[in-house]
Design an enzyme around this catalytic site. Structure first.
Site, mmCIF file in Angstrom:
data_model
loop_
_atom_site.group_PDB
_atom_site.id
_atom_site.type_symbol
_atom_site.label_atom_id
_atom_site.label_comp_id
_atom_site.label_asym_id
_atom_site.label_seq_id
_atom_site.Cartn_x
_atom_site.Cartn_y
_atom_site.Cartn_z
ATOM 1 C CG HIS A 83 -1.905 1.096 1.274
ATOM 2 N ND1 HIS A 83 -2.964 1.129 2.141
ATOM 3 C CD2 HIS A 83 -1.997 2.247 0.577
ATOM 4 C CE1 HIS A 83 -3.671 2.236 1.955
ATOM 5 N NE2 HIS A 83 -3.101 2.928 1.018
ATOM 6 C CD GLU A 142 0.129 5.283 -0.586
ATOM 7 O OE1 GLU A 142 0.832 5.249 0.434
ATOM 8 O OE2 GLU A 142 -1.114 5.384 -0.546
ATOM 9 C CG HIS A 146 2.011 8.341 2.968
ATOM 10 N ND1 HIS A 146 1.398 8.562 4.178
ATOM 11 C CD2 HIS A 146 1.046 7.866 2.145
ATOM 12 C CE1 HIS A 146 0.122 8.216 4.105
ATOM 13 N NE2 HIS A 146 -0.130 7.791 2.881
HETATM 14 O O1 U2P Z 1 -6.578 4.321 7.450
HETATM 15 C C1 U2P Z 1 -7.114 5.104 6.419
HETATM 16 C C2 U2P Z 1 -6.027 5.869 5.669
HETATM 17 O O2 U2P Z 1 -5.356 6.792 6.534
HETATM 18 C C3 U2P Z 1 -3.967 6.890 6.169
HETATM 19 N N1 U2P Z 1 -3.130 6.416 7.290
HETATM 20 C C4 U2P Z 1 -3.619 5.531 8.203
HETATM 21 C C5 U2P Z 1 -2.854 5.113 9.263
HETATM 22 C C6 U2P Z 1 -1.543 5.592 9.396
HETATM 23 O O3 U2P Z 1 -0.809 5.216 10.331
HETATM 24 N N2 U2P Z 1 -1.062 6.469 8.466
HETATM 25 C C7 U2P Z 1 -1.817 6.885 7.405
HETATM 26 O O4 U2P Z 1 -1.365 7.655 6.563
HETATM 27 C C8 U2P Z 1 -3.796 6.046 4.925
HETATM 28 O O5 U2P Z 1 -4.027 6.906 3.831
HETATM 29 P P1 U2P Z 1 -3.625 6.633 2.304
HETATM 30 O O6 U2P Z 1 -2.168 6.445 2.214
HETATM 31 O O7 U2P Z 1 -4.375 5.425 1.883
HETATM 32 O O8 U2P Z 1 -4.121 7.868 1.620
HETATM 33 C C9 U2P Z 1 -4.912 5.013 5.156
HETATM 34 O O9 U2P Z 1 -5.299 4.335 4.002
#
Ligand code: U2P
Length: 256
Positions: A83, A142, A146
C-alpha cells in the site's frame, strides 16, 4: 542515485541504533488523525510504517475492470501487495504532503516500474488524490502524501520506492504466514493471535492488522528510522479492528 550508492546510505542508516534516532518531535498536533502543514512547519516523523494490502479481501469489492487494476489480472495475486511506506508520529497522527514542489514524476522511477507493477499495483481503476488537489496514479498519491514527509531519512522519489521494495522483500509476510499454515482460504478462519505471533517470531516486532467484515484487509509493519523493526502502536479504529478469528480470503480474479 545508483543502486550501490543507495545501499551504502542504507547500510549507514541501519548501523545506527533505533532509539538513538527516534526522538519524539511532535507537540503541535491538532487532535485529528491527519496533520497537513507546509514543509517548513512540519515536525520530523517518529517512525516508518509499511502498509501491505491483502488483494483477496480488497478485490471482493471490485465492480469495474480496467488494465491498471490488479484485481482484474487473470493470474491470481495470492500475496500481500504494497500500500505504501508511511511516516507517523508516536501519538497516532502523521504528516502529509510535505513538499508541494516535489510532484510525482514517473520518469524518476523507470528502472523500478517492472517491480512496482507486480508488487505495488493499484487495486482500483480510480485515480487517487494528489497533493496539489488533482488526481494521479496510486504511486503519485503515496509519494506525494507520505514519501515527501520522510526527510531527513529519504529525500527523493527514487529512494522512496526502492527503499519500500527492499523492506517489502526483506520481510516476506506472505511466505511467513504460509510457512506457519495460514493458507489463503475461502472457508477457514484463523486465530488473530496466531497470525500476530507468527509475524512476531519472524520479524521480532508486533504488526498491526486491519480487517473488513472479519477478513484481513491490511497488515502494517513498523520500523525505526534506521529500518530496524519496532512494535506498531495499536491505534486502529473500532471499525478497522480485527475479530479474534479472521479470514484470509483467496484471490478470485474478477470478470467484470
Ligand atoms: O486508514 C485510512 C487511511 O489513513 C492513512 N493512514 C492511516 C494510518 C496511518 O498510520 N497512516 C496513514 O497515513 C492512509 O491513507 P492513504 O495512504 O491510503 O491515503 C490510510 O489508508
Amino acid at each position: 542515485m545508483d543502486f550501490l550508492t543507495f545501499m551504502s546510505v542504507f547500510l549507514l542508516l541501519i548501523s545506527t541504533s533505533c532509539y538513538g534516532l527516534s526522538e519524539n518531535h511532535h507537540g503541535d498536533e491538532e487532535g485529528g488523525l491527519l496533520v497537513v502543514a507546509p514543509a517548513k512547519q512540519q515536525k520530523e516523523f517518529d517512525y516508518f510504517l509499511l502498509a501491505l494490502l491483502w488483494p483477496g479481501t480488497l478485490c471482493q469489492g471490485t465492480n469495474h475492470c480496467c488494465s491498471a487494476n490488479a484485481c482484474c489480472r487473470s493470474n491470481a495475486t495470492s500475496m500481500f501487495t504494497i500500500h505504501g511506506l508511511w511516516v507517523n508520529y508516536n501519538d497516532g497522527t502523521w504528516p502529509a504532503c510535505c513538499n508541494n514542489g516535489s510532484n510525482f514524476d514517473i520518469k524518476k522511477i523507470t528502472p523500478l516500474l517492472g517491480g512496482l507493477q507486480i508488487y505495488w499495483p493499484s487495486l482500483s481503476c480510480n485515480l487517487e488524490s494528489t497533493c496539489d488537489g488533482g488526481k494521479g496514479l496510486f504511486w503519485a498519491h503515496e509519494w506525494e502524501k507520505h514519501g515527501t514527509c520522510a526527510t531527513p531519512v529519504i529525500w527523493d522519489e527514487y529512494t522512496y520506492f526502492l527503499t519500500t521494495l527492499n523492506i517489502y522483500f526483506k520481510y516476506n509476510i506472505t511466505k511467513i504466514l504460509i510457512e506457519e499454515g495460514y493458507i489463503p482460504s475461502n472457508s477457514e478462519k484463523y486465530p488473530l493471535g496466531g497470525i500476530v505471533s507468527a509475524i512476531q517470531n519472524a520479524v521480532r516486532a508486533t504488526p498491526l492488522l486491519v480487517c473488513s467484515d472479519g477478513a484481513v484487509q491490511e497488515l502494517r509493519l513498523c520500523f525505526c528510522k534506521n529500518f530496524e523493526p519496532q512494535d506498531c502502536p495499536n491505534n486502529v479504529t473500532p471499525e478497522e479492528a480485527c475479530p479474534r478469528y479472521v479470514s484470509l480470503p483467496e484471490y478470485v480474479p474478477r470478470k467484470v
